[in-house]
Write an enzyme that holds these catalytic residues in place. Sequence first.
Site, PDB file in Angstrom:
ATOM      1  N   PRO A  26       0.811  -1.218   0.000  1.00  0.00           N
ATOM      2  CA  PRO A  26       0.000   0.000   0.000  1.00  0.00           C
ATOM      3  C   PRO A  26       0.850   1.276   0.000  1.00  0.00           C
ATOM      4  O   PRO A  26       1.830   1.385   0.739  1.00  0.00           O
ATOM      5  CB  PRO A  26      -0.804  -0.098   1.297  1.00  0.00           C
ATOM      6  CG  PRO A  26      -0.865  -1.561   1.586  1.00  0.00           C
ATOM      7  CD  PRO A  26       0.444  -2.119   1.101  1.00  0.00           C
ATOM      8  N   CYS A  27       0.430   2.221  -0.829  1.00  0.00           N
ATOM      9  CA  CYS A  27       1.157   3.484  -0.954  1.00  0.00           C
ATOM     10  C   CYS A  27       0.502   4.613  -0.157  1.00  0.00           C
ATOM     11  O   CYS A  27       1.007   5.736  -0.147  1.00  0.00           O
ATOM     12  CB  CYS A  27       1.262   3.886  -2.419  1.00  0.00           C
ATOM     13  SG  CYS A  27      -0.336   4.311  -3.167  1.00  0.00           S
ATOM     14  N   THR A  28      -0.600   4.320   0.511  1.00  0.00           N
ATOM     15  CA  THR A  28      -1.387   5.374   1.146  1.00  0.00           C
ATOM     16  C   THR A  28      -0.617   6.180   2.179  1.00  0.00           C
ATOM     17  O   THR A  28      -0.947   7.337   2.413  1.00  0.00           O
ATOM     18  CB  THR A  28      -2.654   4.783   1.794  1.00  0.00           C
ATOM     19  OG1 THR A  28      -2.274   3.657   2.591  1.00  0.00           O
ATOM     20  CG2 THR A  28      -3.645   4.339   0.747  1.00  0.00           C
ATOM     21  N   SER A  62       2.265   8.229  -0.420  1.00  0.00           N
ATOM     22  CA  SER A  62       1.834   8.935  -1.619  1.00  0.00           C
ATOM     23  C   SER A  62       1.665  10.429  -1.334  1.00  0.00           C
ATOM     24  O   SER A  62       1.248  10.824  -0.246  1.00  0.00           O
ATOM     25  CB  SER A  62       0.503   8.355  -2.104  1.00  0.00           C
ATOM     26  OG  SER A  62      -0.023   9.140  -3.146  1.00  0.00           O
TER      27      SER A  62
END
Length: 183
Positions: free
Chosen positions: A78-80, A83
């Site tokens: 996950p890049c949340t 990002s």
Amino acid sequence: MVILLLRVFEAFSGYGSQSLALERLGIEHKVVGISEIDENALKGYYALHSKSIKNFGDISQISPTDLPKFDLFTYSFPCTSISLTGKMEGIERGKTSSGLLYECERIIEYCRPKYLLMENVKSLVGSRYKGKFEEWLKYLESLGYKNQWFVLNARDFDVPQNRERVFCVSELDNQPNLMFPKL
């Protein structure tokens, strides 16, 4: 002529873009398992791929001893948390969604796949997170992996989108050298 079948495990599989890419490149492969918890992503995955592919669920709950043998491990964690449009909380083990990267360690160490493929947002190699990325690469090197990474933009591959992503291919010692596409 010997045809080798690449056995693939897709962690954080989403809709299965990595195996779709292998298919479009004509690389003989079989997905032997995935790890995905998002119900909408799973609907997309099974709309595009065989419903017989086993989902091992939450990566933090997977016991590596339960996994089938595989040659390629894909992990688009996950890049949340890293990002530019996310929370920018960082890659913190057990604390952030991007910290799920570290759940891959158990699987990589036990299963020792020949190849690893990581994809994530460009900010992973920006000044804020590059140190964590370099630590990850050193960890993989300590296990015997050779790493090469590039920032690639979808628009350079005939995709009508300006979308930069970091791709890292890691090869276990004595594996044939993989090459990134020439631009």
